[in-house]
Design an enzyme around this catalytic site. Structure first.
Site, PDB file in Angstrom:
ATOM      1  N   HIS A  86       0.837  -1.386  -0.017  1.00 44.62           N
ATOM      2  CA  HIS A  86       0.109  -0.075  -0.120  1.00 44.62           C
ATOM      3  C   HIS A  86       0.813   1.129   0.011  1.00 44.62           C
ATOM      4  O   HIS A  86       0.551   2.370  -0.669  1.00 44.62           O
ATOM      5  CB  HIS A  86      -0.982  -0.201   1.056  1.00 44.62           C
ATOM      6  CG  HIS A  86      -1.926   1.189   1.330  1.00 44.62           C
ATOM      7  ND1 HIS A  86      -2.925   1.178   0.161  1.00 44.62           N
ATOM      8  CD2 HIS A  86      -1.841   2.215   1.893  1.00 44.62           C
ATOM      9  CE1 HIS A  86      -3.569   2.173   0.679  1.00 44.62           C
ATOM     10  NE2 HIS A  86      -3.149   3.038   1.511  1.00 44.62           N
ATOM     11  N   ASN A 111       5.658  19.712  -3.866  1.00 41.33           N
ATOM     12  CA  ASN A 111       5.471  18.414  -3.169  1.00 41.33           C
ATOM     13  C   ASN A 111       5.825  18.470  -1.784  1.00 41.33           C
ATOM     14  O   ASN A 111       7.200  17.860  -1.809  1.00 41.33           O
ATOM     15  CB  ASN A 111       5.618  17.407  -4.316  1.00 41.33           C
ATOM     16  CG  ASN A 111       5.460  15.942  -3.754  1.00 41.33           C
ATOM     17  OD1 ASN A 111       4.778  15.730  -2.559  1.00 41.33           O
ATOM     18  ND2 ASN A 111       5.475  15.157  -4.596  1.00 41.33           N
ATOM     19  N   ARG A 125      12.270  15.195   9.117  1.00 41.78           N
ATOM     20  CA  ARG A 125      12.184  15.843   8.027  1.00 41.78           C
ATOM     21  C   ARG A 125      11.085  16.820   7.935  1.00 41.78           C
ATOM     22  O   ARG A 125      11.157  17.711   7.110  1.00 41.78           O
ATOM     23  CB  ARG A 125      11.946  14.863   6.777  1.00 41.78           C
ATOM     24  CG  ARG A 125      13.436  14.162   6.516  1.00 41.78           C
ATOM     25  CD  ARG A 125      12.998  13.150   5.409  1.00 41.78           C
ATOM     26  NE  ARG A 125      12.978  13.833   4.301  1.00 41.78           N
ATOM     27  CZ  ARG A 125      12.330  13.037   3.364  1.00 41.78           C
ATOM     28  NH1 ARG A 125      11.680  11.931   3.178  1.00 41.78           N
ATOM     29  NH2 ARG A 125      12.090  13.965   1.983  1.00 41.78           N
TER      30      ARG A 125
END
Length: 152
Positions: A86, A111, A125
């Site tokens: 997935h 993005n 991050r």
């Protein structure tokens, strides 16, 4: 020959942000960092939308792009690898959807959908990615304006 240099002032820009609520703590950290950086860049007009997950982000971005009211859009969220395939589907299809929105709509999309191996990587991050997306959106919005102005 005209050279178009990066412009980082957000004055007068209209930015839309779509944030995925899946892995919400990471998305909120990204959003807060993104908001902070947009303010530092002097972007005053920001619209925020939340969606259930990364696969829903492209549709919301497309709807925003189709209004003609935004100079750039930002997608924020996190897709974290699990034990099944997935992860690859969501990561690949959300990225493909974001690319399609910007190409079809002519509105840049930064993005910020993180794709990481684990939550620790995503947390590490989140803030930098949120800030980076703000900078990308402003630069690409300004680039679009410069290209339009210099090629009339």
């Amino acid at each position: 020959m005209a050279e178009l240099n990066p412009e980082t002032s957000g004055e007068g820009l209209r930015i839309g942000i779509v944030r995925s609520r899946f892995n919400e703590a990471i998305g909120i950290a990204m959003l807060e960092a993104c908001r902070e950086r947009l303010a530092e860049l002097r972007v005053a007009t920001v619209t925020e939308v939340s969606v259930p997950g990364a696969l829903e982000a492209p549709l919301a971005l497309q709807r925003l792009a189709n209004t003609g009211k935004y100079d750039a859009l930002i997608a924020l969220g996190a897709v974290i690898r699990g034990e099944t395939y997935h992860f690859e589907i969501v990561a690949n299809q959300s990225a493909s959807g974001l690319m399609q929105v910007q190409l079809d709509g002519g509105v840049p999309v930064a993005n910020g959908i993180l794709t990481t191996e684990d939550e620790k990587q995503a947390r590490a991050r989140a803030v930098s990615k949120g800030r980076d997306c703000a900078e990308v959106a402003v630069e690409m919005a300004n680039l679009g304006r410069s290209i339009a102005k210099n090629h009339r």
